[in-house]
Design an enzyme around this catalytic site. Sequence first.
Site, mmCIF file in Angstrom:
data_model
loop_
_atom_site.group_PDB
_atom_site.id
_atom_site.type_symbol
_atom_site.label_atom_id
_atom_site.label_comp_id
_atom_site.label_asym_id
_atom_site.label_seq_id
_atom_site.Cartn_x
_atom_site.Cartn_y
_atom_site.Cartn_z
ATOM 1 N N ASN A 190 0.848 -1.197 0.000
ATOM 2 C CA ASN A 190 0.000 0.000 0.000
ATOM 3 C C ASN A 190 0.880 1.242 0.000
ATOM 4 O O ASN A 190 2.106 1.137 0.013
ATOM 5 C CB ASN A 190 -0.981 -0.021 1.184
ATOM 6 N N LYS A 242 8.869 -17.396 -9.956
ATOM 7 C CA LYS A 242 8.217 -16.299 -10.664
ATOM 8 C C LYS A 242 7.088 -16.827 -11.559
ATOM 9 O O LYS A 242 7.306 -17.796 -12.316
ATOM 10 C CB LYS A 242 9.259 -15.553 -11.502
ATOM 11 N N ILE A 265 -2.461 -7.265 14.607
ATOM 12 C CA ILE A 265 -1.372 -7.059 15.579
ATOM 13 C C ILE A 265 -1.864 -6.235 16.767
ATOM 14 O O ILE A 265 -1.673 -6.603 17.929
ATOM 15 C CB ILE A 265 -0.166 -6.372 14.893
ATOM 16 N N PHE A 320 -4.139 3.467 15.045
ATOM 17 C CA PHE A 320 -4.338 4.483 14.006
ATOM 18 C C PHE A 320 -5.446 4.014 13.078
ATOM 19 O O PHE A 320 -5.665 2.812 12.926
ATOM 20 C CB PHE A 320 -3.049 4.704 13.201
ATOM 21 N N LYS A 371 -13.939 1.755 15.609
ATOM 22 C CA LYS A 371 -12.697 0.980 15.516
ATOM 23 C C LYS A 371 -11.978 0.935 16.866
ATOM 24 O O LYS A 371 -11.411 -0.071 17.255
ATOM 25 C CB LYS A 371 -11.789 1.582 14.427
ATOM 26 N N LYS A 425 -11.159 -2.632 18.603
ATOM 27 C CA LYS A 425 -9.788 -3.063 18.919
ATOM 28 C C LYS A 425 -9.530 -3.024 20.428
ATOM 29 O O LYS A 425 -8.483 -3.456 20.881
ATOM 30 C CB LYS A 425 -8.777 -2.167 18.204
HETATM 31 N N1 CTP Z 1 -3.643 -3.110 12.480
HETATM 32 C C1 CTP Z 1 -2.848 -4.132 12.949
HETATM 33 N N2 CTP Z 1 -2.872 -5.340 12.338
HETATM 34 C C2 CTP Z 1 -3.666 -5.570 11.275
HETATM 35 C C3 CTP Z 1 -4.491 -4.523 10.774
HETATM 36 C C4 CTP Z 1 -4.450 -3.306 11.405
HETATM 37 O O1 CTP Z 1 -2.094 -3.918 13.918
HETATM 38 N N3 CTP Z 1 -3.646 -6.750 10.699
HETATM 39 C C5 CTP Z 1 -3.638 -1.829 13.193
HETATM 40 C C6 CTP Z 1 -3.092 -0.677 12.393
HETATM 41 O O2 CTP Z 1 -1.705 -0.536 12.604
HETATM 42 C C7 CTP Z 1 -3.868 0.498 12.958
HETATM 43 C C8 CTP Z 1 -5.215 -0.117 13.321
HETATM 44 O O3 CTP Z 1 -4.977 -1.499 13.461
HETATM 45 O O4 CTP Z 1 -3.316 0.956 14.166
HETATM 46 C C9 CTP Z 1 -6.299 0.113 12.343
HETATM 47 O O5 CTP Z 1 -5.893 -0.274 11.062
HETATM 48 P P1 CTP Z 1 -6.928 -0.211 9.845
HETATM 49 O O6 CTP Z 1 -6.269 -0.819 8.657
HETATM 50 O O7 CTP Z 1 -7.477 1.161 9.732
HETATM 51 O O8 CTP Z 1 -8.072 -1.102 10.420
HETATM 52 P P2 CTP Z 1 -8.534 -2.549 10.128
HETATM 53 O O9 CTP Z 1 -8.625 -3.271 11.421
HETATM 54 O O10 CTP Z 1 -7.718 -3.195 9.076
HETATM 55 O O11 CTP Z 1 -10.008 -2.262 9.613
HETATM 56 P P3 CTP Z 1 -10.560 -1.899 8.140
HETATM 57 O O12 CTP Z 1 -9.407 -2.042 7.180
HETATM 58 O O13 CTP Z 1 -11.620 -2.869 7.943
HETATM 59 O O14 CTP Z 1 -11.036 -0.484 8.255
#
Ligand code: CTP
Length: 401
Positions: free
Chosen positions: A211, A292, A312, A328, A342, A346
């Site tokens: 990303n 590949k 995580i 975040f 969120k 979490k």
């Molecule tokens: N995060 C994480 N591990 C993951 C996904 C997200 O630790 N596998 C953490 C990110 O570092 C951030 C927070 O969770 O602090 C939110 O990440 P985000 O991508 O916005 O949320 P998601 O849980 O993936 O929800 P969605 O993509 O459905 O909005």
Amino acid sequence: MRLAGKKIVLGLTGGVACYKIAELTRALGKAGADVQVVMTESATHFITPVTMQALSGNTVYTDQWDARVNNNMPHIDLTRDADAIVIAPCSTDFIFKLAHGACNDLLSTLCVARPAHLPLLIAPAMNVEMWQNPATQRNVQQIKADGIHLLGPAAGDQACGETGMGRMLEPEQLLTEIIASFQAKTLAGKHVLITAGPTFEPIDPVRGVTNLSSGKMGYAIAQAAWEAGAIVTLVSGPTALDAPHGVRRVDVQTAQQMFDAVVAQLKQHKQDVFVAVAAVADWRVANASTQKLKKTNEGDAPQLQFAQNPDILASVAAMPNAPYCVGFAAESENLLQYGAAKRQKKDVPLLVGNIGHHTFGKDENELVLFDVHGHTVLPRANKQALAQQLVAEIALRSSLI
Ligand code: CTP
């Protein structure tokens, strides 16, 4: 302008590293500092007062008997409105002088005559044997005990051709150290673990899913936490950024590796704060190829299957004796609604939302802090300034638990 309004007396002593102080002087000026250069006679053999005057924009002093100061006492006058004295490079001999309170040139006299509250920072620069010499080490212990702050030295290649401890820190590292010396130590001695950057999920040995996260926000938070006195570990996905000065960086690629690295750090040392800034891929390619992928004559596109990655942040937050967890959220719409939800999902005390999802790679940002009471906004600013405000918030909130 992180040094706006600060007056720094910059002392140069004899050493090849003097050439690097030209760059430091420029950097200090750009950061808003008023730089007053004082040089020993030895330093003038390595770089001229003319250069230092041109770069600092101020008269350079080298002589105790310089009559340009009205009362003819430059050793008193030059420090009375200063915010710090920085000696860089600081030679073996000058460390000896500091340890013994010598007053036999302008710079040493000025150090002895400085007001008791005025911070004195030194950046040693010398040959490895000179640094390791027991006499030098005795003097170093003495000046530390006297409250003088050491910036470095670092280990590495030396101008003399030898390798080892004694290299002066690089100008940008010195700048960071000087800026940090003015910051409140709100996280002194605390262990802070941070994830940052994107993850990269391989499709085959040369391709992958990733990303647009640049890592800038996470790196800025790591830097700000270090400036606030924390012991910082940064678990980083692939970014183009250098590790922030003073911060230990662990490089990873995939979400699973990031998860494993975070768990390993938590096992290695109890962490007081965990800040999950990384843009972690929610899915990895379950059928990634070890070789590949090749185009077929029939033009068939590869069929990728995805498997969910571990969360995580949620995993760490659910651990017994979890650190103070900060998440975040980068949302493309409905930030206020999604951010609050969120945080609850979490189960973290603080979640930081980026206003707008176009923050990736940019130097500026605007943040919303979600906690159990609702939300507050940190208005648009550069990522360093926001990181500093956020770290102050985290320090306050985590200390109240
Ligand atoms: N995060 C994480 N591990 C993951 C996904 C997200 O630790 N596998 C953490 C990110 O570092 C951030 C927070 O969770 O602090 C939110 O990440 P985000 O991508 O916005 O949320 P998601 O849980 O993936 O929800 P969605 O993509 O459905 O909005």
